[in-house]
Design a protein around this motif. Structure first.
Motif, PDB file in Angstrom:
ATOM      1  N   LYS A 173      -7.199   9.188 -13.716  1.00 27.78           N
ATOM      2  CA  LYS A 173      -8.292   9.027 -14.680  1.00 27.78           C
ATOM      3  C   LYS A 173      -9.571   8.479 -14.057  1.00 27.78           C
ATOM      4  CE  LYS A 173      -6.436   4.600 -16.375  1.00 27.78           C
ATOM      5  NZ  LYS A 173      -5.903   3.929 -17.585  1.00 27.78           N
ATOM      6  N   TYR A 174      -9.449   7.764 -12.920  1.00 27.42           N
ATOM      7  CA  TYR A 174     -10.639   7.215 -12.282  1.00 27.42           C
ATOM      8  C   TYR A 174     -11.313   8.203 -11.330  1.00 27.42           C
ATOM      9  CZ  TYR A 174      -8.603   2.856 -14.005  1.00 27.42           C
ATOM     10  OH  TYR A 174      -8.072   1.879 -14.801  1.00 27.42           O
ATOM     11  N   GLU A 175     -10.835   9.446 -11.289  1.00 31.41           N
ATOM     12  CA  GLU A 175     -11.431  10.447 -10.412  1.00 31.41           C
ATOM     13  C   GLU A 175     -12.661  11.101 -11.032  1.00 31.41           C
ATOM     14  OE1 GLU A 175     -10.299  11.182  -7.050  1.00 31.41           O
ATOM     15  OE2 GLU A 175      -9.606   9.200  -7.714  1.00 31.41           O
ATOM     16  N   SER A 176     -12.887  10.903 -12.324  1.00 33.28           N
ATOM     17  CA  SER A 176     -14.054  11.499 -12.981  1.00 33.28           C
ATOM     18  C   SER A 176     -15.347  10.891 -12.455  1.00 33.28           C
ATOM     19  CB  SER A 176     -13.988  11.279 -14.502  1.00 33.28           C
ATOM     20  OG  SER A 176     -13.002  12.085 -15.084  1.00 33.28           O
ATOM     21  N   GLY A 177     -16.272  11.743 -12.074  1.00 33.76           N
ATOM     22  CA  GLY A 177     -17.562  11.284 -11.586  1.00 33.76           C
ATOM     23  C   GLY A 177     -18.073  12.174 -10.472  1.00 33.76           C
ATOM     24  N   VAL A 178     -19.149  11.744  -9.831  1.00 36.54           N
ATOM     25  CA  VAL A 178     -19.744  12.512  -8.741  1.00 36.54           C
ATOM     26  C   VAL A 178     -19.117  12.100  -7.412  1.00 36.54           C
ATOM     27  CG1 VAL A 178     -21.848  12.787  -7.372  1.00 36.54           C
ATOM     28  CG2 VAL A 178     -21.920  13.071  -9.853  1.00 36.54           C
ATOM     29  N   HIS A 179     -18.628  13.088  -6.666  1.00 34.73           N
ATOM     30  CA  HIS A 179     -18.071  12.885  -5.334  1.00 34.73           C
ATOM     31  C   HIS A 179     -19.098  13.407  -4.323  1.00 34.73           C
ATOM     32  CE1 HIS A 179     -13.702  12.210  -6.583  1.00 34.73           C
ATOM     33  NE2 HIS A 179     -14.354  12.446  -7.721  1.00 34.73           N
ATOM     34  N   ARG A 180     -19.584  12.521  -3.471  1.00 30.17           N
ATOM     35  CA  ARG A 180     -20.652  12.875  -2.526  1.00 30.17           C
ATOM     36  C   ARG A 180     -20.069  13.131  -1.137  1.00 30.17           C
ATOM     37  NH1 ARG A 180     -25.439   8.607  -1.318  1.00 30.17           N
ATOM     38  NH2 ARG A 180     -23.680   7.499  -0.363  1.00 30.17           N
ATOM     39  N   VAL A 181     -20.512  14.201  -0.490  1.00 31.97           N
ATOM     40  CA  VAL A 181     -20.060  14.511   0.859  1.00 31.97           C
ATOM     41  C   VAL A 181     -21.239  14.468   1.827  1.00 31.97           C
ATOM     42  CG1 VAL A 181     -20.272  17.017   0.488  1.00 31.97           C
ATOM     43  CG2 VAL A 181     -18.814  16.165   2.324  1.00 31.97           C
ATOM     44  N   GLN A 182     -21.027  13.869   2.977  1.00 31.90           N
ATOM     45  CA  GLN A 182     -22.037  13.812   4.043  1.00 31.90           C
ATOM     46  C   GLN A 182     -21.421  14.418   5.306  1.00 31.90           C
ATOM     47  OE1 GLN A 182     -22.744   9.541   3.909  1.00 31.90           O
ATOM     48  NE2 GLN A 182     -24.651   9.843   2.770  1.00 31.90           N
ATOM     49  N   ARG A 183     -21.932  15.566   5.723  1.00 29.45           N
ATOM     50  CA  ARG A 183     -21.407  16.236   6.913  1.00 29.45           C
ATOM     51  C   ARG A 183     -22.377  17.320   7.368  1.00 29.45           C
ATOM     52  NH1 ARG A 183     -16.224  19.431   4.209  1.00 29.45           N
ATOM     53  NH2 ARG A 183     -17.402  20.817   2.834  1.00 29.45           N
ATOM     54  N   VAL A 184     -22.094  17.890   8.531  1.00 28.34           N
ATOM     55  CA  VAL A 184     -22.903  18.998   9.052  1.00 28.34           C
ATOM     56  C   VAL A 184     -22.317  20.299   8.507  1.00 28.34           C
ATOM     57  CG1 VAL A 184     -23.717  20.190  11.106  1.00 28.34           C
ATOM     58  CG2 VAL A 184     -23.398  17.703  11.162  1.00 28.34           C
ATOM     59  N   PRO A 185     -23.054  21.019   7.668  1.00 26.90           N
ATOM     60  CA  PRO A 185     -22.532  22.277   7.136  1.00 26.90           C
ATOM     61  C   PRO A 185     -22.339  23.309   8.245  1.00 26.90           C
ATOM     62  CG  PRO A 185     -24.443  21.517   5.885  1.00 26.90           C
ATOM     63  CD  PRO A 185     -24.378  20.687   7.127  1.00 26.90           C
TER      64      PRO A 185
END
Length: 357
Positions: A173-185
């Motif tokens: 239930k705590y997975e709801s929200g914005v997940h941000r990724v930082q990497r080289v595409p």
């Protein structure tokens, strides 16, 4: 606290007596079994706690009356160990007696959507889907895709899936929200780190007792399934869109080969969304819910960052930093979920104690 525990034990025993009495009302049996399951974890620990306390009292009597110093020392060591065990059980019981989310026992429907970042956001949506899939495998949960739309460069612009298992909502239930990724595409020629975001929404599955959804309130449309770019992937009318007439809320499913299966998947998804709206409306009316330690995360709230260059995962809600991104993306999600749940329970317990004072 102990009055509550005694009442729960009494209720648990009464329910089990009723279930053993030979009742035939299926709905009543389901309700009683559900209630017994809710009480079982607390009652069994409480019975264990009472048995240990009884042993400690017996050992105190032995220590008081025994003349043999060696036996006294052995009894004192055993008493000390049992008292520590009792303290740990008491701490567990305090957490278990916190107000429960009525949805904790339920299965869930998860939606993942690429947000800011274009193709890279969609690719990361696919990475998150694989992470949750592997986590389900480790938990022994069943995952079923309800609807998906592939991204042009991989991943998904949107994917919705159901997870069935034991206490799934309590874990996710705590997975709801914005997940941000930082990497080289992969498409980045200069080797620069980009930041993209993907939105996750976790909904508890609505069952018949929770929400009565009638087919006369639903408009059913069928169409051919489509792939990336809108091209037709079959010539049969297997894809299904369901629209809830009173509000206009619509859902779509095309992943199954038959119209019947897609209709069933779309119905589950529609029901979960409508139930979620119902819960949100109730929470808005309840001032106490708005001040709870964890508010329902919406998709505008950044909850976690996945930093690939540093192999780091950060959960911003509790300040957790782990140099274990490779393990977490491989499904070892308990590395984040367990400390998150523990911290939220601590905060809730502090809140309960403050209210008591």
């Amino acid at each position: 606290m102990f009055d509550r525990l005694e009442l729960m034990e009494k209720t648990y025993n009464e329910i089990n007596d009723m279930l053993a009495s030979g009742i035939t009302d299926l709905k009543k049996i389901m309700e009683l079994s559900k209630e017994a399951k809710k009480l079982e974890r607390v009652v069994l620990r409480y019975l264990n706690y009472k048995a240990i306390v009884k042993e400690v009292i017996s050992l105190k009597e032995i220590i008081k009356e025994e003349k043999d110093l060696e036996l006294i020392e052995m009894a004192q060591e055993e008493k000390h160990a049992l008292e520590n065990k009792a303290d740990l059980l008491l701490d567990e019981l305090k957490v278990l007696l916190l107000p429960k989310d009525p949805n904790d026992e339920k299965n869930v429907i998860v939606e993942i959507r690429g947000a800011a970042g274009g193709d890279e956001a969609n690719i990361f949506a696919g990475d998150l889907f694989r992470m949750y899939s592997k986590y389900c495998d480790q938990k022994g949960w069943k995952l079923e895709v309800l609807s998906s739309s592939a991204g042009s460069m991989g991943g998904f612009t949107q994917i919705e899936f159901m997870i069935n298992g034991d206490q799934v909502y309590s874990q996710l239930k705590y997975e709801s929200g914005v997940h941000r990724v930082q990497r080289v595409p992969e498409t980045e020629n200069m080797g620069r780190v980009h930041t993209s975001t993907t939105a996750v929404l976790v909904l508890p599955e609505a069952d018949e007792i929770d929400f009565d959804l009638k087919w006369e309130d639903i408009k059913v449309d069928t169409m051919t399934s489509s792939g990336p770019g809108g091209q037709s992937v079959n010539t049969t009318q297997s894809a299904v869109r369901l629209t809830y007439i009173p509000t206009g809320l619509a859902v779509y499913s095309q992943v199954a080969k038959s119209q019947y299966e897609n209709k069933d998947m779309a119905y589950k998804l529609l029901k979960a969304r409508l139930y979620d709206e119902k819960v949100r409306e109730a929470e808005e009316k309840d001032a106490a819910a708005r001040h709870s330690v964890i508010k329902r995360a919406d998709r505008a709230e950044k909850i976690r960052t996945y930093n690939y260059p540093q192999n780091r995962v950060t959960d911003h809600r509790i300040g957790l930093n782990l140099q274990s991104l490779n393990y977490i993306m491989d499904g070892k999600l308990d590395l984040v979920i367990e400390p998150l749940i523990n911290e939220m329970q601590k905060r809730a317990l502090i809140g309960e104690n403050n209210n008591d004072n």
